[in-house]
Design a protein around this motif. Structure first.
Motif, PDB file in Angstrom:
ATOM      1  N   PHE A 184    -111.910  40.214 -92.968  1.00 17.35           N
ATOM      2  CA  PHE A 184    -112.233  39.204 -92.091  1.00 17.35           C
ATOM      3  C   PHE A 184    -113.870  38.983 -91.897  1.00 17.35           C
ATOM      4  O   PHE A 184    -114.545  37.837 -91.987  1.00 17.35           O
ATOM      5  CB  PHE A 184    -111.846  39.442 -90.709  1.00 17.35           C
ATOM      6  CG  PHE A 184    -112.041  38.243 -89.550  1.00 17.35           C
ATOM      7  CD1 PHE A 184    -111.426  37.180 -89.805  1.00 17.35           C
ATOM      8  CD2 PHE A 184    -112.765  38.691 -88.624  1.00 17.35           C
ATOM      9  CE1 PHE A 184    -111.727  35.965 -88.961  1.00 17.35           C
ATOM     10  CE2 PHE A 184    -112.975  37.403 -87.843  1.00 17.35           C
ATOM     11  CZ  PHE A 184    -112.677  36.233 -87.761  1.00 17.35           C
ATOM     12  N   ALA A 185    -114.723  40.256 -92.005  1.00 18.19           N
ATOM     13  CA  ALA A 185    -116.047  40.164 -92.008  1.00 18.19           C
ATOM     14  C   ALA A 185    -116.858  39.304 -93.078  1.00 18.19           C
ATOM     15  O   ALA A 185    -117.684  38.665 -92.978  1.00 18.19           O
ATOM     16  CB  ALA A 185    -116.557  41.562 -91.738  1.00 18.19           C
ATOM     17  N   ILE A 227    -116.519  35.760 -92.798  1.00 19.88           N
ATOM     18  CA  ILE A 227    -117.504  35.070 -91.702  1.00 19.88           C
ATOM     19  C   ILE A 227    -118.840  35.021 -92.444  1.00 19.88           C
ATOM     20  O   ILE A 227    -119.264  33.911 -92.281  1.00 19.88           O
ATOM     21  CB  ILE A 227    -117.535  36.058 -90.484  1.00 19.88           C
ATOM     22  CG1 ILE A 227    -116.170  35.774 -89.518  1.00 19.88           C
ATOM     23  CG2 ILE A 227    -118.746  35.613 -89.585  1.00 19.88           C
ATOM     24  CD1 ILE A 227    -116.086  36.939 -88.421  1.00 19.88           C
ATOM     25  N   ARG A 228    -119.131  36.203 -93.041  1.00 14.60           N
ATOM     26  CA  ARG A 228    -120.248  35.962 -93.988  1.00 14.60           C
ATOM     27  C   ARG A 228    -120.360  35.022 -95.047  1.00 14.60           C
ATOM     28  O   ARG A 228    -121.347  34.207 -95.112  1.00 14.60           O
ATOM     29  CB  ARG A 228    -120.526  37.201 -94.735  1.00 14.60           C
ATOM     30  CG  ARG A 228    -121.447  37.619 -95.755  1.00 14.60           C
ATOM     31  CD  ARG A 228    -121.511  38.954 -96.316  1.00 14.60           C
ATOM     32  NE  ARG A 228    -122.579  38.881 -97.524  1.00 14.60           N
ATOM     33  CZ  ARG A 228    -122.512  39.948 -98.282  1.00 14.60           C
ATOM     34  NH1 ARG A 228    -121.504  40.485 -98.770  1.00 14.60           N
ATOM     35  NH2 ARG A 228    -123.596  39.659 -99.109  1.00 14.60           N
ATOM     36  N   GLN A 234    -117.322  49.928 -94.933  1.00 16.23           N
ATOM     37  CA  GLN A 234    -116.425  50.366 -93.702  1.00 16.23           C
ATOM     38  C   GLN A 234    -116.149  51.732 -93.525  1.00 16.23           C
ATOM     39  O   GLN A 234    -115.863  52.258 -92.543  1.00 16.23           O
ATOM     40  CB  GLN A 234    -115.141  49.131 -93.698  1.00 16.23           C
ATOM     41  CG  GLN A 234    -114.550  49.407 -92.262  1.00 16.23           C
ATOM     42  CD  GLN A 234    -114.026  48.069 -92.023  1.00 16.23           C
ATOM     43  OE1 GLN A 234    -113.218  47.616 -92.629  1.00 16.23           O
ATOM     44  NE2 GLN A 234    -114.403  47.674 -90.520  1.00 16.23           N
ATOM     45  N   GLY A 245    -122.536  45.506 -88.449  1.00 13.94           N
ATOM     46  CA  GLY A 245    -121.508  44.317 -88.185  1.00 13.94           C
ATOM     47  C   GLY A 245    -119.928  44.760 -88.373  1.00 13.94           C
ATOM     48  O   GLY A 245    -119.347  43.786 -87.780  1.00 13.94           O
ATOM     49  N   ILE A 246    -119.801  45.428 -89.151  1.00 13.15           N
ATOM     50  CA  ILE A 246    -118.076  45.802 -89.629  1.00 13.15           C
ATOM     51  C   ILE A 246    -117.579  46.595 -88.418  1.00 13.15           C
ATOM     52  O   ILE A 246    -116.539  47.069 -88.945  1.00 13.15           O
ATOM     53  CB  ILE A 246    -117.858  45.943 -90.986  1.00 13.15           C
ATOM     54  CG1 ILE A 246    -118.636  47.118 -91.348  1.00 13.15           C
ATOM     55  CG2 ILE A 246    -118.325  44.645 -91.583  1.00 13.15           C
ATOM     56  CD1 ILE A 246    -118.292  47.199 -92.930  1.00 13.15           C
ATOM     57  N   ARG A 247    -118.261  47.238 -87.839  1.00 16.83           N
ATOM     58  CA  ARG A 247    -118.052  48.453 -86.861  1.00 16.83           C
ATOM     59  C   ARG A 247    -116.510  48.542 -86.316  1.00 16.83           C
ATOM     60  O   ARG A 247    -115.671  49.224 -86.266  1.00 16.83           O
ATOM     61  CB  ARG A 247    -118.942  49.049 -85.870  1.00 16.83           C
ATOM     62  CG  ARG A 247    -120.214  49.775 -86.736  1.00 16.83           C
ATOM     63  CD  ARG A 247    -121.055  50.401 -85.558  1.00 16.83           C
ATOM     64  NE  ARG A 247    -122.199  51.041 -86.242  1.00 16.83           N
ATOM     65  CZ  ARG A 247    -123.217  51.026 -85.968  1.00 16.83           C
ATOM     66  NH1 ARG A 247    -123.695  50.721 -84.745  1.00 16.83           N
ATOM     67  NH2 ARG A 247    -124.267  51.848 -86.646  1.00 16.83           N
ATOM     68  N   ASN A 248    -116.308  46.964 -85.608  1.00 15.03           N
ATOM     69  CA  ASN A 248    -115.158  46.898 -85.014  1.00 15.03           C
ATOM     70  C   ASN A 248    -114.309  45.749 -85.578  1.00 15.03           C
ATOM     71  O   ASN A 248    -113.794  45.123 -84.727  1.00 15.03           O
ATOM     72  CB  ASN A 248    -115.408  46.786 -83.512  1.00 15.03           C
ATOM     73  CG  ASN A 248    -116.080  47.861 -82.775  1.00 15.03           C
ATOM     74  OD1 ASN A 248    -115.694  49.131 -83.021  1.00 15.03           O
ATOM     75  ND2 ASN A 248    -117.107  47.732 -82.046  1.00 15.03           N
ATOM     76  N   VAL A 249    -114.621  45.401 -86.901  1.00 17.15           N
ATOM     77  CA  VAL A 249    -114.024  44.298 -87.429  1.00 17.15           C
ATOM     78  C   VAL A 249    -113.407  44.623 -88.940  1.00 17.15           C
ATOM     79  O   VAL A 249    -114.281  45.316 -89.391  1.00 17.15           O
ATOM     80  CB  VAL A 249    -115.053  42.893 -87.659  1.00 17.15           C
ATOM     81  CG1 VAL A 249    -114.587  42.066 -88.264  1.00 17.15           C
ATOM     82  CG2 VAL A 249    -115.609  42.575 -86.333  1.00 17.15           C
ATOM     83  N   ASP A 250    -112.142  44.036 -89.271  1.00 19.05           N
ATOM     84  CA  ASP A 250    -111.789  44.382 -90.369  1.00 19.05           C
ATOM     85  C   ASP A 250    -112.680  43.530 -91.389  1.00 19.05           C
ATOM     86  O   ASP A 250    -113.171  42.501 -91.269  1.00 19.05           O
ATOM     87  CB  ASP A 250    -110.478  43.528 -90.414  1.00 19.05           C
ATOM     88  CG  ASP A 250    -109.976  43.425 -92.039  1.00 19.05           C
ATOM     89  OD1 ASP A 250    -109.051  44.460 -92.248  1.00 19.05           O
ATOM     90  OD2 ASP A 250    -109.861  42.572 -92.659  1.00 19.05           O
ATOM     91  N   SER A 251    -112.943  44.656 -92.571  1.00 12.50           N
ATOM     92  CA  SER A 251    -113.909  44.155 -93.431  1.00 12.50           C
ATOM     93  C   SER A 251    -113.518  42.782 -94.396  1.00 12.50           C
ATOM     94  O   SER A 251    -114.613  42.212 -94.719  1.00 12.50           O
ATOM     95  CB  SER A 251    -113.979  45.213 -94.703  1.00 12.50           C
ATOM     96  OG  SER A 251    -112.921  45.411 -95.370  1.00 12.50           O
TER      97      SER A 251
END
Length: 144
Positions: free
Chosen positions: A36-37, A40-41, A92, A28-34
């Motif tokens: 911000f991820a 969301i979580r 990440q 899930g964090i491949r293309n998202v800042d950790s």
């Protein structure tokens, strides 16, 4: 499931879900800042837990909790948040198969902290297991 051994079932299920967490998070964090991820979580966790507590009839008045309970639940929440931020950042940039075992060094630290602060006294057999976990983490952490 309230027997004295039910803790093992719940602890094992925690391990299963924690393993899923590492795999799902890594994908899930491949293309998202950790960070911000992690936010969301956390929002998803708040929604799911609120619904769970509400529908199981376990919702109660938070104002009825003692200041000591609030303090330690607050500290636990801060520690959890810090752990999640660190964990997602490590995931990440590192491999899940290496990050997750090092994260489980928390098992060793819990035993040490419980010994110091909670006056728990693990047996020799339990300390041996804890030492083996620590050794396993070191083996995994050493560069090849």
């Amino acid at each position: 499931m309230n027997s004295s051994n039910s803790w093992f079932y719940w602890a094992f299920m925690s391990a299963v879900f924690a393993a899923c967490t590492a795999i799902f998070a890594k994908i899930g964090i491949r293309n998202v800042d950790s960070d911000f991820a992690t936010l969301i979580r956390t929002v998803i966790i708040i929604i799911v837990l609120t619904a769970f507590v509400w529908f199981t009839g376990k919702m109660s008045n938070p104002a009825a909790l003692s200041p000591k309970t609030w303090l330690f639940l607050g500290l636990s929440g801060l520690a959890t948040g810090a752990s999640w931020v660190c964990y997602f950042r490590a995931l990440q940039i590192g491999e899940a198969s290496k990050v997750a075992p090092v994260d489980k060094l928390s098992l060793v630290l819990v035993a040490i902290f419980a010994f110091i602060f909670l006056e728990e006294r693990p047996s020799l057999q339990e300390w041996t297991g804890i030492a083996l976990v620590a050794g396993g983490v070191l083996v995994l952490a050493i560069k090849r």
